[in-house]
Design a protein around this motif. Structure first.
Motif, mmCIF file in Angstrom:
data_model
loop_
_atom_site.group_PDB
_atom_site.id
_atom_site.type_symbol
_atom_site.label_atom_id
_atom_site.label_comp_id
_atom_site.label_asym_id
_atom_site.label_seq_id
_atom_site.Cartn_x
_atom_site.Cartn_y
_atom_site.Cartn_z
ATOM 1 N N VAL A 128 3.599 -3.920 -12.578
ATOM 2 C CA VAL A 128 5.015 -3.563 -12.498
ATOM 3 C C VAL A 128 5.811 -4.870 -12.392
ATOM 4 C CG1 VAL A 128 6.800 -2.402 -11.157
ATOM 5 C CG2 VAL A 128 4.520 -1.379 -11.350
ATOM 6 N N ASP B 187 -2.140 -3.412 -15.772
ATOM 7 C CA ASP B 187 -0.706 -3.237 -16.003
ATOM 8 C C ASP B 187 0.052 -3.560 -14.722
ATOM 9 O OD1 ASP B 187 -1.452 -2.420 -18.493
ATOM 10 O OD2 ASP B 187 -1.048 -0.287 -18.158
ATOM 11 N N ASN C 207 10.848 3.691 -7.079
ATOM 12 C CA ASN C 207 10.284 2.394 -7.477
ATOM 13 C C ASN C 207 11.079 1.192 -6.953
ATOM 14 O OD1 ASN C 207 7.890 3.033 -9.340
ATOM 15 N ND2 ASN C 207 9.501 4.357 -10.163
ATOM 16 N N GLY D 32 10.534 -10.524 -7.259
ATOM 17 C CA GLY D 32 9.838 -11.194 -6.151
ATOM 18 C C GLY D 32 8.364 -10.848 -6.115
ATOM 19 N N GLY D 33 7.625 -11.556 -5.232
ATOM 20 C CA GLY D 33 6.204 -11.249 -5.076
ATOM 21 C C GLY D 33 5.353 -12.157 -5.935
ATOM 22 N N ARG E 133 10.601 -3.067 1.189
ATOM 23 C CA ARG E 133 10.912 -4.102 2.184
ATOM 24 C C ARG E 133 9.668 -4.477 3.005
ATOM 25 N NH1 ARG E 133 15.073 -0.660 2.176
ATOM 26 N NH2 ARG E 133 14.474 0.383 4.108
ATOM 27 N N ALA E 134 8.650 -4.871 2.285
ATOM 28 C CA ALA E 134 7.352 -5.165 2.911
ATOM 29 C C ALA E 134 7.465 -6.245 3.991
ATOM 30 C CB ALA E 134 6.365 -5.608 1.836
ATOM 31 N N TRP F 141 -10.923 5.412 -5.103
ATOM 32 C CA TRP F 141 -10.708 6.513 -4.151
ATOM 33 C C TRP F 141 -10.703 7.888 -4.829
ATOM 34 C CZ3 TRP F 141 -8.594 1.739 -3.975
ATOM 35 C CH2 TRP F 141 -8.704 1.029 -2.780
ATOM 36 N N ASN G 164 -3.706 -6.051 -4.671
ATOM 37 C CA ASN G 164 -4.590 -5.064 -5.299
ATOM 38 C C ASN G 164 -3.994 -4.522 -6.597
ATOM 39 O OD1 ASN G 164 -6.581 -5.047 -3.230
ATOM 40 N ND2 ASN G 164 -5.140 -3.910 -1.953
ATOM 41 N N TYR G 165 -4.829 -4.412 -7.624
ATOM 42 C CA TYR G 165 -4.385 -3.866 -8.913
ATOM 43 C C TYR G 165 -5.466 -2.974 -9.518
ATOM 44 C CZ TYR G 165 0.004 -6.290 -8.911
ATOM 45 O OH TYR G 165 1.280 -6.657 -8.577
ATOM 46 N N HIS H 247 8.445 -6.104 -11.018
ATOM 47 C CA HIS H 247 9.518 -5.987 -10.014
ATOM 48 C C HIS H 247 9.984 -7.372 -9.578
ATOM 49 C CE1 HIS H 247 7.096 -7.099 -6.450
ATOM 50 N NE2 HIS H 247 6.094 -6.591 -7.140
ATOM 51 N N ALA I 41 2.366 -11.691 -7.180
ATOM 52 C CA ALA I 41 1.652 -11.054 -8.293
ATOM 53 C C ALA I 41 2.596 -10.742 -9.456
ATOM 54 C CB ALA I 41 0.985 -9.768 -7.808
HETATM 55 C C1 LIG Z 1 -5.394 0.415 -4.854
HETATM 56 C C2 LIG Z 1 -4.125 -0.202 -5.398
HETATM 57 C C3 LIG Z 1 -3.920 -0.257 -6.774
HETATM 58 C C4 LIG Z 1 -2.731 -0.792 -7.280
HETATM 59 N N1 LIG Z 1 -2.551 -0.854 -8.636
HETATM 60 C C5 LIG Z 1 -1.418 -1.400 -9.142
HETATM 61 C C6 LIG Z 1 -1.228 -1.529 -10.563
HETATM 62 O O1 LIG Z 1 -2.105 -1.186 -11.365
HETATM 63 N N2 LIG Z 1 -0.064 -2.053 -11.001
HETATM 64 C C7 LIG Z 1 0.925 -2.473 -10.132
HETATM 65 O O2 LIG Z 1 1.960 -2.962 -10.575
HETATM 66 N N3 LIG Z 1 0.753 -2.372 -8.796
HETATM 67 C C8 LIG Z 1 -0.386 -1.867 -8.283
HETATM 68 N N4 LIG Z 1 -0.554 -1.791 -6.929
HETATM 69 C C9 LIG Z 1 0.554 -2.190 -6.069
HETATM 70 C C10 LIG Z 1 0.645 -3.713 -5.847
HETATM 71 O O3 LIG Z 1 -0.531 -4.154 -5.191
HETATM 72 C C11 LIG Z 1 1.886 -3.981 -4.935
HETATM 73 O O4 LIG Z 1 3.056 -3.572 -5.584
HETATM 74 C C12 LIG Z 1 1.974 -5.419 -4.499
HETATM 75 O O5 LIG Z 1 2.753 -5.459 -3.327
HETATM 76 C C13 LIG Z 1 2.617 -6.337 -5.537
HETATM 77 O O6 LIG Z 1 2.511 -7.642 -5.064
HETATM 78 P P1 LIG Z 1 3.638 -8.740 -5.301
HETATM 79 O O7 LIG Z 1 3.036 -10.042 -4.917
HETATM 80 O O8 LIG Z 1 4.210 -8.597 -6.674
HETATM 81 O O9 LIG Z 1 4.787 -8.346 -4.270
HETATM 82 P P2 LIG Z 1 4.739 -8.526 -2.673
HETATM 83 O O10 LIG Z 1 4.652 -9.961 -2.313
HETATM 84 O O11 LIG Z 1 3.703 -7.635 -2.113
HETATM 85 O O12 LIG Z 1 6.166 -7.983 -2.265
HETATM 86 C C14 LIG Z 1 7.360 -8.754 -2.535
HETATM 87 C C15 LIG Z 1 8.561 -7.811 -2.456
HETATM 88 O O13 LIG Z 1 8.480 -6.883 -3.534
HETATM 89 C C16 LIG Z 1 8.488 -5.544 -3.049
HETATM 90 N N5 LIG Z 1 7.567 -4.791 -3.914
HETATM 91 C C17 LIG Z 1 6.226 -4.833 -3.957
HETATM 92 N N6 LIG Z 1 5.744 -4.026 -4.929
HETATM 93 C C18 LIG Z 1 6.817 -3.460 -5.508
HETATM 94 C C19 LIG Z 1 6.973 -2.537 -6.575
HETATM 95 N N7 LIG Z 1 5.926 -2.021 -7.245
HETATM 96 N N8 LIG Z 1 8.235 -2.180 -6.912
HETATM 97 C C20 LIG Z 1 9.317 -2.678 -6.276
HETATM 98 N N9 LIG Z 1 9.233 -3.569 -5.246
HETATM 99 C C21 LIG Z 1 7.983 -3.950 -4.880
HETATM 100 C C22 LIG Z 1 8.048 -5.623 -1.587
HETATM 101 O O14 LIG Z 1 8.596 -4.590 -0.762
HETATM 102 C C23 LIG Z 1 8.585 -6.970 -1.165
HETATM 103 O O15 LIG Z 1 9.923 -6.855 -0.735
HETATM 104 C C24 LIG Z 1 -1.728 -1.278 -6.389
HETATM 105 C C25 LIG Z 1 -1.965 -1.223 -5.008
HETATM 106 C C26 LIG Z 1 -3.135 -0.682 -4.518
HETATM 107 C C27 LIG Z 1 -3.343 -0.635 -3.014
#
Ligand SMILES: Cc1cc2nc3c(=O)[nH]c(=O)nc-3n(C[C@H](O)[C@H](O)[C@H](O)COP(=O)(O)OP(=O)(O)OC[C@H]3O[C@@H](n4cnc5c(N)ncnc54)[C@H](O)[C@@H]3O)c2cc1C
Length: 296
Positions: free
Chosen positions: A99, A97, A192, A103-104, A251-252, A127, A81-82, A101, A106
Motif C-alpha cells: 500500500v 503488493d 485506509n 510515511g513509514g 496513528r501507530a 493464519w 510484515n507483508y 501510504h 516500508a
Molecule cells: C500478516 C500481515 C500481512 C500484511 N500484508 C500487507 C501487504 O501485503 N501489503 C501491505 O501494504 N501491508 C501489509 N501489511 C500491513 C503493513 O505491515 C503495515 O501497514 C505497516 O505498518 C507498513 O509499514 P510502514 O513502514 O510503511 O509504516 P509504519 O512505519 O508502520 O507507519 C508509519 C505511519 O503510517 C501509518 N500506516 C501504516 N500502514 C498504513 C496503511 N496501510 N495505510 C495508511 N496508513 C498506514 C501508521 O499509522 C503510521 O502513522 C501486513 C501486516 C501484517 C501483520
C-alpha cells in the motif's frame, strides 16, 4: 492460530516494480537467496521484510542457532510484515503488493524500489485456516489485506460459495480477482487511514448462513478488534471458525508510545496465561481484552 512450518532468512533482490492500482505498488523479487524459499501454502502467507539502514546496501543477515533464525548477536533492523501475493516456484519469483501510504519505512522503500535493490526476508507464517468441512466463507479486508484475500479466493475450489467485502481508497483499486469460486463481492470506498473504516459495520450487516462457515478479516487494528468481538461474543463463533488480524494501526506512533508504558505488565500477564496452559486462541482473545482495558 499461527501456522508456522519452516521459517528462515533470505535475501531478496528486486527484479521489477509496477503500480498496479492508484494505491498499490507491486514489487517482484528474486535473487540468489530466494530459490531456497519454501511456501507454507497458506493464502495469507506472510513474511517479515528487513530494510537496509542508512549507508547500507542491504540489512545484516540473520544467523541460525539450533534451527532458530534470528538476529541473535546484533540489534534487529527495522522490519514490517507483508503478504506473499504470489510465489512462482518455477521462476523463483515472489510478488508483494505494498500500500502506497504516506510515511513509514516500508511504504517509502516500495515507492522508490528499483531493480537490484536488496532487502532481507524472514518467514513464512500464516493464519488463514478454514476447518475441514467448511461450506461457506466470509473474507473481509482493507487495502493491506487485499493481497491475501485475493489469493484466498483464487485458491478456493470451483463453485465454492464465498462472500468478500473489501474497503479501498479509489475506484481504480478494485482489482479483478480471477476465480472459479462462487464469489459475491462488495467494494467500499474509504477507510485506509483517510477516514473511519466501515468494515466492522459491514460485517455486522452481513447475514451469516447456518452450517459450517469460516470468517477471515485483515485490516486496521481497531476494526479488527471490533469484528473479533462481534464474531466471538455476539455471534458465538468458535475460535476455529474465524480469524481476525490487525495488519496495521492508525496513528501507530501515538499507540506505541502508550503501549510502551504498559508493555512489561501485559506481557507478563500474557505469559502467565500461556504457562497456565490456556489455549493459544483463547490467550489471543484475552490479549485483545487486556489491550482494550489498558485504553489501547
Ligand atoms: C500478516 C500481515 C500481512 C500484511 N500484508 C500487507 C501487504 O501485503 N501489503 C501491505 O501494504 N501491508 C501489509 N501489511 C500491513 C503493513 O505491515 C503495515 O501497514 C505497516 O505498518 C507498513 O509499514 P510502514 O513502514 O510503511 O509504516 P509504519 O512505519 O508502520 O507507519 C508509519 C505511519 O503510517 C501509518 N500506516 C501504516 N500502514 C498504513 C496503511 N496501510 N495505510 C495508511 N496508513 C498506514 C501508521 O499509522 C503510521 O502513522 C501486513 C501486516 C501484517 C501483520
Amino acid at each position: 492460530m499461527v501456522i508456522k512450518r519452516v521459517q528462515r532468512f533470505f535475501y531478496a533482490e528486486v527484479v521489477r516494480t509496477a503500480r498496479i492500482s492508484p494505491s498499490l505498488v507491486r514489487v517482484v523479487f528474486s535473487g540468489d537467496g530466494l530459490p531456497d524459499y519454501t511456501s507454507n501454502g497458506t493464502a495469507d502467507e506472510c513474511v517479515s521484510l528487513y530494510f537496509p539502514g542508512d549507508g547500507e546496501d542491504r540489512p545484516p543477515a540473520m544467523t541460525e542457532k539450533e534451527g532458530d533464525w534470528a538476529y541473535h548477536d546484533i540489534d534487529e533492523p527495522e522490519h514490517r510484515n507483508y503478504t506473499v501475493r504470489s510465489w512462482d516456484a518455477t521462476a523463483k519469483e515472489m510478488s508483494i503488493d505494498f500500500v502506497a501510504h504516506e510515511g513509514g519505512i516500508a511504504a517509502t522503500w516500495a515507492l522508490t524500489a528499483a531493480p537490484g535493490d536488496v532487502i532481507g526476508l524472514w518467514g513464512p507464517r500464516g493464519w488463514y485456516d478454514p476447518p475441514t468441512g467448511t461450506r461457506w466463507q466470509l473474507l473481509v479486508a482493507d487495502l493491506t489485506g487485499l493481497p491475501a484475500l485475493s489469493r484466498a479466493i483464487e485458491e478456493l475450489p470451483d463453485g465454492f460459495p464465498v462472500r468478500a467485502i473489501v474497503e479501498v481508497l479509489d475506484e481504480g483499486d478494485k482489482i479483478p480477482i480471477e476465480t472459479n469460486a462462487d464469489l459475491s463481492i462488495e467494494w467500499l470506498i474509504g477507510g485506509n487511514g483517510q477516514g473511519p473504516s466501515r468494515l466492522a459495520d459491514a460485517v455486522r450487516d452481513e447475514p451469516l448462513p447456518d452450517g459450517p462457515l469460516y470468517v477471515w478479516f485483515a485490516g486496521e487494528a481497531a476494526a479488527s478488534r471490533a469484528v473479533r468481538k462481534y464474531l466471538r461474543t455476539e455471534r458465538g463463533l468458535s475460535n476455529a471458525q474465524f480469524e481476525t488480524i490487525g495488519y496495521w494501526r492508525v496513528r501507530a506512533e501515538e499507540w506505541l508510545h502508550k503501549y510502551e508504558a504498559v508493555e512489561d505488565r501485559l506481557h507478563s500477564e500474557y505469559q502467565q496465561l500461556i504457562d497456565a496452559g490456556v489455549d493459544e486462541a483463547d490467550a489471543e482473545n484475552r490479549w485483545e481484552d487486556m489491550l482494550e482495558e489498558a485504553g489501547l
